[in-house]
Design a protein around this motif. Structure first.
Motif, PDB file in Angstrom:
ATOM      1  N   VAL A  23      24.526  69.040  59.182  1.00 36.24           N
ATOM      2  CA  VAL A  23      25.277  70.313  59.527  1.00 36.24           C
ATOM      3  C   VAL A  23      25.201  70.288  61.199  1.00 36.24           C
ATOM      4  CG1 VAL A  23      25.359  72.874  59.546  1.00 36.24           C
ATOM      5  CG2 VAL A  23      24.976  71.366  57.262  1.00 36.24           C
ATOM      6  N   GLU A  24      24.245  69.826  61.720  1.00 36.77           N
ATOM      7  CA  GLU A  24      24.050  70.234  63.319  1.00 36.77           C
ATOM      8  C   GLU A  24      24.709  69.460  63.864  1.00 36.77           C
ATOM      9  OE1 GLU A  24      20.973  66.933  62.209  1.00 36.77           O
ATOM     10  OE2 GLU A  24      21.557  68.949  61.222  1.00 36.77           O
ATOM     11  N   SER A  25      25.429  68.385  63.475  1.00 39.86           N
ATOM     12  CA  SER A  25      26.175  67.657  64.186  1.00 39.86           C
ATOM     13  C   SER A  25      27.871  67.982  64.138  1.00 39.86           C
ATOM     14  CB  SER A  25      26.260  65.982  63.683  1.00 39.86           C
ATOM     15  OG  SER A  25      26.763  66.094  62.362  1.00 39.86           O
ATOM     16  N   VAL A  26      28.049  69.076  63.313  1.00 39.99           N
ATOM     17  CA  VAL A  26      29.597  69.431  63.164  1.00 39.99           C
ATOM     18  C   VAL A  26      29.966  70.151  64.478  1.00 39.99           C
ATOM     19  CG1 VAL A  26      31.075  71.371  62.138  1.00 39.99           C
ATOM     20  CG2 VAL A  26      29.268  69.969  60.861  1.00 39.99           C
ATOM     21  N   LEU A  99      15.947  68.270  66.678  1.00 46.15           N
ATOM     22  CA  LEU A  99      16.020  69.164  65.731  1.00 46.15           C
ATOM     23  C   LEU A  99      15.192  70.480  65.814  1.00 46.15           C
ATOM     24  CD1 LEU A  99      17.263  67.455  62.498  1.00 46.15           C
ATOM     25  CD2 LEU A  99      18.651  68.187  64.429  1.00 46.15           C
ATOM     26  N   ALA A 100      14.052  70.068  66.588  1.00 43.48           N
ATOM     27  CA  ALA A 100      12.925  70.888  66.761  1.00 43.48           C
ATOM     28  C   ALA A 100      13.387  72.138  67.579  1.00 43.48           C
ATOM     29  CB  ALA A 100      11.675  70.499  66.986  1.00 43.48           C
ATOM     30  N   THR A 254      27.392  72.297  72.021  1.00 41.50           N
ATOM     31  CA  THR A 254      26.914  71.320  71.119  1.00 41.50           C
ATOM     32  C   THR A 254      25.613  71.851  70.455  1.00 41.50           C
ATOM     33  OG1 THR A 254      25.450  70.123  73.030  1.00 41.50           O
ATOM     34  CG2 THR A 254      27.839  69.383  72.295  1.00 41.50           C
ATOM     35  N   SER A 255      24.903  72.681  71.023  1.00 44.15           N
ATOM     36  CA  SER A 255      23.521  73.255  70.326  1.00 44.15           C
ATOM     37  C   SER A 255      23.816  74.531  69.720  1.00 44.15           C
ATOM     38  CB  SER A 255      22.417  73.317  71.669  1.00 44.15           C
ATOM     39  OG  SER A 255      22.807  74.336  72.466  1.00 44.15           O
ATOM     40  N   SER A 256      24.391  75.560  70.155  1.00 47.16           N
ATOM     41  CA  SER A 256      24.372  76.575  69.700  1.00 47.16           C
ATOM     42  C   SER A 256      25.891  77.023  69.046  1.00 47.16           C
ATOM     43  CB  SER A 256      24.341  77.797  70.676  1.00 47.16           C
ATOM     44  OG  SER A 256      25.104  77.745  71.598  1.00 47.16           O
ATOM     45  N   VAL A 273      25.029  86.478  58.203  1.00 49.23           N
ATOM     46  CA  VAL A 273      24.472  85.729  59.371  1.00 49.23           C
ATOM     47  C   VAL A 273      23.192  85.126  59.154  1.00 49.23           C
ATOM     48  CG1 VAL A 273      24.293  85.474  61.734  1.00 49.23           C
ATOM     49  CG2 VAL A 273      26.395  86.984  60.795  1.00 49.23           C
ATOM     50  N   VAL A 274      22.291  86.018  58.884  1.00 44.77           N
ATOM     51  CA  VAL A 274      20.721  85.830  58.553  1.00 44.77           C
ATOM     52  C   VAL A 274      20.658  84.929  57.661  1.00 44.77           C
ATOM     53  CG1 VAL A 274      18.454  86.863  58.223  1.00 44.77           C
ATOM     54  CG2 VAL A 274      20.087  87.963  59.797  1.00 44.77           C
ATOM     55  N   LEU A 275      21.432  84.998  56.594  1.00 44.38           N
ATOM     56  CA  LEU A 275      21.066  84.149  55.483  1.00 44.38           C
ATOM     57  C   LEU A 275      21.729  82.643  56.097  1.00 44.38           C
ATOM     58  CD1 LEU A 275      21.069  83.215  52.611  1.00 44.38           C
ATOM     59  CD2 LEU A 275      23.224  83.974  52.022  1.00 44.38           C
ATOM     60  N   ILE A 276      22.880  82.398  56.585  1.00 48.38           N
ATOM     61  CA  ILE A 276      23.365  81.210  57.091  1.00 48.38           C
ATOM     62  C   ILE A 276      22.370  80.630  58.183  1.00 48.38           C
ATOM     63  CG2 ILE A 276      25.076  80.081  58.498  1.00 48.38           C
ATOM     64  CD1 ILE A 276      26.221  80.582  55.897  1.00 48.38           C
ATOM     65  N   ALA A 277      21.733  81.398  59.215  1.00 51.85           N
ATOM     66  CA  ALA A 277      20.515  80.932  60.024  1.00 51.85           C
ATOM     67  C   ALA A 277      19.524  80.196  58.893  1.00 51.85           C
ATOM     68  CB  ALA A 277      20.323  82.098  60.915  1.00 51.85           C
ATOM     69  N   LEU A 278      19.052  81.112  58.150  1.00 52.90           N
ATOM     70  CA  LEU A 278      17.864  80.410  57.342  1.00 52.90           C
ATOM     71  C   LEU A 278      18.205  79.149  56.746  1.00 52.90           C
ATOM     72  CD1 LEU A 278      16.479  83.974  56.073  1.00 52.90           C
ATOM     73  CD2 LEU A 278      15.506  82.589  57.795  1.00 52.90           C
ATOM     74  N   LEU A 279      19.320  79.223  56.221  1.00 51.94           N
ATOM     75  CA  LEU A 279      19.868  78.014  55.283  1.00 51.94           C
ATOM     76  C   LEU A 279      19.928  76.815  56.270  1.00 51.94           C
ATOM     77  CD1 LEU A 279      22.495  79.412  52.769  1.00 51.94           C
ATOM     78  CD2 LEU A 279      20.145  78.688  52.267  1.00 51.94           C
ATOM     79  N   PHE A 280      20.589  77.006  57.519  1.00 51.66           N
ATOM     80  CA  PHE A 280      20.611  76.125  58.521  1.00 51.66           C
ATOM     81  C   PHE A 280      19.204  75.740  58.906  1.00 51.66           C
ATOM     82  CE2 PHE A 280      22.253  75.275  63.020  1.00 51.66           C
ATOM     83  CZ  PHE A 280      22.520  73.965  62.799  1.00 51.66           C
ATOM     84  N   MET A 281      18.235  76.540  59.221  1.00 47.29           N
ATOM     85  CA  MET A 281      17.058  75.910  59.714  1.00 47.29           C
ATOM     86  C   MET A 281      16.298  75.160  58.657  1.00 47.29           C
ATOM     87  SD  MET A 281      16.270  79.771  61.438  1.00 47.29           S
ATOM     88  CE  MET A 281      14.157  79.409  61.729  1.00 47.29           C
ATOM     89  N   TYR A 282      16.733  75.608  57.340  1.00 46.19           N
ATOM     90  CA  TYR A 282      16.019  74.752  56.438  1.00 46.19           C
ATOM     91  C   TYR A 282      16.686  73.392  56.226  1.00 46.19           C
ATOM     92  CZ  TYR A 282      14.887  73.305  51.693  1.00 46.19           C
ATOM     93  OH  TYR A 282      14.472  72.566  50.499  1.00 46.19           O
ATOM     94  N   THR A 283      18.069  73.039  56.463  1.00 45.84           N
ATOM     95  CA  THR A 283      18.630  71.971  56.352  1.00 45.84           C
ATOM     96  C   THR A 283      18.055  70.918  57.546  1.00 45.84           C
ATOM     97  OG1 THR A 283      20.470  72.627  57.885  1.00 45.84           O
ATOM     98  CG2 THR A 283      20.740  72.932  55.621  1.00 45.84           C
ATOM     99  N   LEU A 284      17.815  71.687  58.698  1.00 49.07           N
ATOM    100  CA  LEU A 284      17.334  70.823  59.695  1.00 49.07           C
ATOM    101  C   LEU A 284      15.718  69.875  59.107  1.00 49.07           C
ATOM    102  CD1 LEU A 284      17.523  73.260  62.890  1.00 49.07           C
ATOM    103  CD2 LEU A 284      18.971  71.452  62.098  1.00 49.07           C
ATOM    104  N   ALA A 285      15.121  70.627  58.363  1.00 48.17           N
ATOM    105  CA  ALA A 285      13.827  69.949  58.069  1.00 48.17           C
ATOM    106  C   ALA A 285      14.143  69.088  57.089  1.00 48.17           C
ATOM    107  CB  ALA A 285      12.721  71.163  57.707  1.00 48.17           C
ATOM    108  N   ALA A 286      15.192  69.695  56.179  1.00 51.17           N
ATOM    109  CA  ALA A 286      15.512  68.663  55.071  1.00 51.17           C
ATOM    110  C   ALA A 286      16.094  67.376  55.435  1.00 51.17           C
ATOM    111  CB  ALA A 286      16.197  69.385  54.039  1.00 51.17           C
ATOM    112  N   ASN A 287      16.976  67.308  56.471  1.00 53.89           N
ATOM    113  CA  ASN A 287      17.572  66.216  57.321  1.00 53.89           C
ATOM    114  C   ASN A 287      16.475  65.029  57.318  1.00 53.89           C
ATOM    115  OD1 ASN A 287      20.234  67.268  56.962  1.00 53.89           O
ATOM    116  ND2 ASN A 287      20.128  68.121  59.094  1.00 53.89           N
TER     117      ASN A 287
END
Length: 463
Positions: A23-26, A99-100, A254-256, A273-287
């Motif tokens: 997701v972070e590369s979108v 990603l950190a 590219t970052s935010s 927005v908070v839900l999306i942020a939490l899911l996004f942060m979780y996917t960073l670790a899962a990647n």
């Protein structure tokens, strides 16, 4: 299902999604502008399809833990195998560092807290330590982490796309989606991001590394590639449209950019927005967790053949996991995080992320010719899945992706127009690339000498 075989086709497809769909590369891909849709289409046919088919053939014909290293070594010898293994592995700690940094960036965007530089560094180090710890255990035992991450990624992508459609219909769009704007824009800024699209297609061979956990890998791996690939392309394009509706490409960070797009599409900070942020942060670790087993097994396998230093071959006696390579991931990422505040570049995420992209693409430049050569020098090995086509088609499927990889890598790391902005953005990437290649050569030669020394000692003992 055979006893102990934990990965079904459904799990393999989800793993393909969680590994390949990053997701972070979108946002970096969306920074290309509306012409990104042209590049998605071109690379889908000229790169993604050949890559998926070739990965399926190589992954099922040579299904040991060496992966891309083993393919290159068989085709071109030990040193080239070591180079492929190094580039494939070293991208990971650089990616972990990027990603950190993105992890703390999301916190600052969404939550009412503002940390100083070194507090952010501490949080980033905790992120790295957590990912490294989980990666020391078998990925199959943590497949619920990956399955949940796949669902989270799909949710984020669909949210971006659906919100984009709604805002486009009710309020208009920030970008101009016309035939002219969606044709290639030959400027250094947009071309510098094209490598991200190729990066977004990569990772299927990580799925093949789980062959031993599948009841019928020769059938399941190609199926996972086909079904996972179709889903991945749809999700990327859909999410990229949503970002394009929210923010013009020349204003996109590219970052935010992803969270900025969500905030603009929603119009305010609320629970969604908070839900999306939490899911996004979780996917960073899962990647990172989803990639760790693949890259670390490759490095470990290379070290056992004395093509990388012996530290990469250290394994846990309890789990059999390549803990030496895994811990090195964390150490290198931590060092990068500690020195990152000293790097004179405002977008440290992009410096690390693009350096990781360049290293990873470099390993694939070696993979495609290996496929072609192995067809010629090793025709007797059984190939349960064989890429269809005549000799001309096989030639094109081998070398067109190589040309694309070389061109996009150069565009990512080499200043093209000489402007101060591009020099400041790309010179750190170019310097980092040179340092990475030099360190790799040192490691390969050191491992080679150690292997020769051990071999001679073994012969002396026998005598």
């Amino acid at each position: 299902m055979e006893k102990g075989k934990k990965f079904r086709l459904f799990d393999a497809v989800l793993m393909a999604v969680v590994v390949v769909l990053v997701v972070e590369s979108v946002a970096p891909a969306a920074a290309i502008g509306p012409s990104q849709f042209f590049w998605w289409g071109v690379f889908l046919f000229l790169f993604f399809l050949p890559y998926g088919l070739i990965s399926a053939e190589l992954g099922t014909a040579y299904d040991d833990d060496g992966g891309i290293y083993d393919w290159v070594r068989r085709a071109f010898g030990k040193r080239w195998g070591g180079r492929a293994a190094w580039l494939y592995w070293v991208n990971f700690p650089i990616w972990m560092a990027s990603l950190a940094i993105l992890f703390t960036s999301v916190i600052a965007q969404v939550f009412p807290v503002h940390f100083g530089t070194w507090i952010n560094v501490v949080i980033q180090l905790v992120f790295i330590a957590g990912v490294t710890f989980v990666s020391c255990y078998p990925i199959a035992d943590s497949k619920w982490i990956l399955n949940l991450a796949a669902i989270a990624k799909v949710f984020i992508m669909l949210s971006l796309g659906i919100l984009g459609i709604y805002v486009a219909m009710t309020k208009g769009v920030a970008s101009s989606f016309t035939v002219k704007t969606m044709l290639p824009q030959m400027n250094a800024t947009s071309l510098g991001y094209i490598s991200v699209i190729l990066f977004n297609f990569l990772g299927f061979e990580v799925v093949t590394s789980m062959a031993s956990e599948m009841p019928n890998p020769k059938k399941q791996i190609p199926q996972a590639i086909i079904w996972g690939g179709v889903l991945i392309v749809i999700f990327y394009v859909f999410a990229a449209f949503g970002i394009g509706v929210a923010i013009p490409s020349d204003k996109l960070s590219t970052s935010s950019g992803l969270m900025e797009s969500i905030l603009l599409l929603i119009g305010e900070k609320n629970w969604f927005v908070v839900l999306i942020a939490l899911l996004f942060m979780y996917t960073l670790a899962a990647n990172l967790i989803s990639w760790s087993a693949g890259v670390n097994y490759v490095a470990s396998h290379a070290a056992k053949n004395h093509d990388l230093p012996a530290v990469f071959a250290i394994e846990s006696k309890k789990t059999g996991m390549p803990t030496g390579a895994t811990i090195l991931n964390g150490v290198i990422a931590a060092v990068l995080i500690v020195v990152s505040p000293l790097i004179p570049n405002q977008n440290i995420f992009w410096v690390f992320f693009s350096l990781n992209v360049v290293a990873l693409l470099g390993s694939y430049i070696l993979m495609f010719p290996s496929f072609s050569k192995l067809r010629k020098i090793d025709p007797d090995t059984a190939r349960p899945f064989r890429v269809p086509g005549n000799q001309l088609l096989i030639f094109l499927m081998t070398w067109i992706p190589v040309v694309l990889l070389v061109i996009t890598t150069i565009m990512s790391a080499v200043p093209l127009n000489g402007t101060a902005e591009e020099i400041n953005g790309k010179v750190p990437i170019l310097i980092g690339t040179v340092i990475t290649v030099i360190l790799g050569e040192i490691c390969i030669r050191f491992a080679e000498r150690s292997g020769n020394k051990n071999s001679k000692n073994g012969q002396s003992t026998k005598k």
